[in-house]
Design a protein around this motif. Structure first.
Motif: not given
Length: 401
Positions: A5, A229, A339, A341, A397-400
């Motif tokens: 991140k 993001a 993934n 998602r 979405s997957q890695f928040e």
């Protein structure tokens, strides 16, 4: 995920440079993502504003490149391509108007369209081997750039007129450098200059978005995405915008010199790597390498399909199109495995829609239906960006993030 991140902002910056070294219902993303009119005020989400401004400046760069190619080769689609470039300038003015007023938007359109006309003069002079004419056009384009910088800074005191002028004049020098390289037969050098123009376009889009957000906080809604993001979103979106644009570039080059085709092909292959890089960042080098190979195979089949269509080989075109669609299914399946998602069928449909637009573009060019080619090219970029948005949304979405 903490280190990933934290490093994502750096990835976004480097990927934006890599991509540069890389219709609403009418044009690609234009009126589909714009401002929402409410009781006399203009409200736009900050994320979408940045998307739209980056894309609008990229459209101007993309059609500048196409206009250079058409002008230097005296191609029959030159006038249609020029008109699309002028419309790209008008779209920038239309994006400016909701914040600064209609008259200001019209003035910005006029200034950018004047620059497009002088770009045409530079290309025409180069085609006639008139080096003095090229230099006169370059000087005129520098004046155009200075006028744009002066105008924008007069509307927003927070903007640096000097800084904008440097960015815009650098863009001019890169565009004229592309003309000079291409007219000398240096197609690789010309593509490098085109990449540099795209890099300046991204910078200008970000400068304009930041200025609007700062000057009109009441007209800009908070961003849909946080900074991390947003970085992932920008990286993937830029790479897929480039993919759509490069497919059109290849369709244009397919009937031209072999060296130009080869240069466009190499650019597309580099783009496959640019798309895979953020995937490797999140899913590991092995996964990134596998996706890059899948995308290179897809690119090879895309090139075969476009070549066959443009040359009129119907049987070869049908086989290459089937292979291209099969490649899309394999890419979608691979991404969906990595993934959960990602809905494989949704991603595959989006990729097939992009392929259909590319095929429509190539077919229109083979039949010399130039306006139809322009419409298909706009749709192609929209569909390509849609694929990028599906992937970036799933990663976020997957890695928040």
């Amino acid at each position: 995920f903490a280190m990933k991140k934290l490093a994502l902002i750096t990835l976004a910056a480097s990927a934006a440079l890599a991509c540069s070294s890389t219709p609403g219902a009418q044009s690609a993303y234009g009126t589909r993502v714009g401002v929402t009119r409410t009781t006399g005020a203009e409200i736009v989400d900050q994320t979408r504003l940045q998307d739209r401004l980056r894309e609008a400046f990229l459209d101007r760069a993309t059609w500048s490149h196409a206009f250079i190619v058409a002008s230097l080769s005296r191609a029959p689609d030159r006038d249609v391509t020029r008109d699309r470039l002028l419309r790209a300038a008008a779209e920038l003015g239309e994006l400016y108007a909701p914040f600064y007023g209609d008259r200001a938007g019209e003035e910005l359109t006029r200034l950018f369209q004047r620059g497009a006309s002088d770009l045409g003069a530079a290309a025409s002079a180069a085609a006639a081997h008139d080096s003095d004419g090229v230099e006169r056009a370059r000087r005129a384009m520098h004046v155009d750039a200075s006028r744009v910088a002066t105008f924008l800074a007069s509307q927003d005191p927070a903007l640096s007129q000097a800084g904008l002028g440097i960015t815009l004049r650098t863009e001019v020098d890169d565009a004229v450098g592309e003309i000079e390289a291409r007219s000398a037969g240096d197609f690789g050098g010309a593509e490098d200059r085109a990449d540099a123009v795209e890099g300046q376009a991204l910078a200008l889009g970000d400068i304009r978005a930041g200025a609007v957000v700062e000057q009109f906080p009441g007209k800009v809604a908070p961003p849909q995405l946080d900074a991390r993001a947003q970085s992932a979103h920008v990286v993937v979106r830029d790479a897929f915008y480039a993919r759509g644009a490069l497919l059109h570039v290849y369709a244009v080059e397919a009937s031209g010199p072999a060296a130009a085709r080869r240069s466009a092909e190499l650019r597309m292959m580099r783009n496959a790597g640019a798309i895979a890089r953020p995937f490797a960042f999140f899913y590991g080098d092995a996964a990134g390498a596998e996706l890059a190979q899948l995308l290179r195979t897809e690119t090879r089949d895309a090139i075969d399909a476009i070549d066959a269509i443009v040359s009129g080989e119907s049987s070869g075109a049908s086989g290459a199109r089937r292979a291209w669609d099969d490649d899309a299914e394999r890419v979608a399946a691979f991404v969906a495995r990595a993934n959960p998602r990602v809905d494989r069928a949704t991603l595959a449909r989006a990729m097939h829609a992009s392929i259909s637009a590319a095929v429509d573009d190539a077919r229109a060019r083979s039949e010399r239906r130039w306006p139809a080619s322009v419409r298909a090219a706009d749709e192609l970029r929209f569909r390509s960006v849609r694929v990028g948005d599906i992937l970036s949304g799933a990663i976020v979405s997957q890695f928040e993030l």
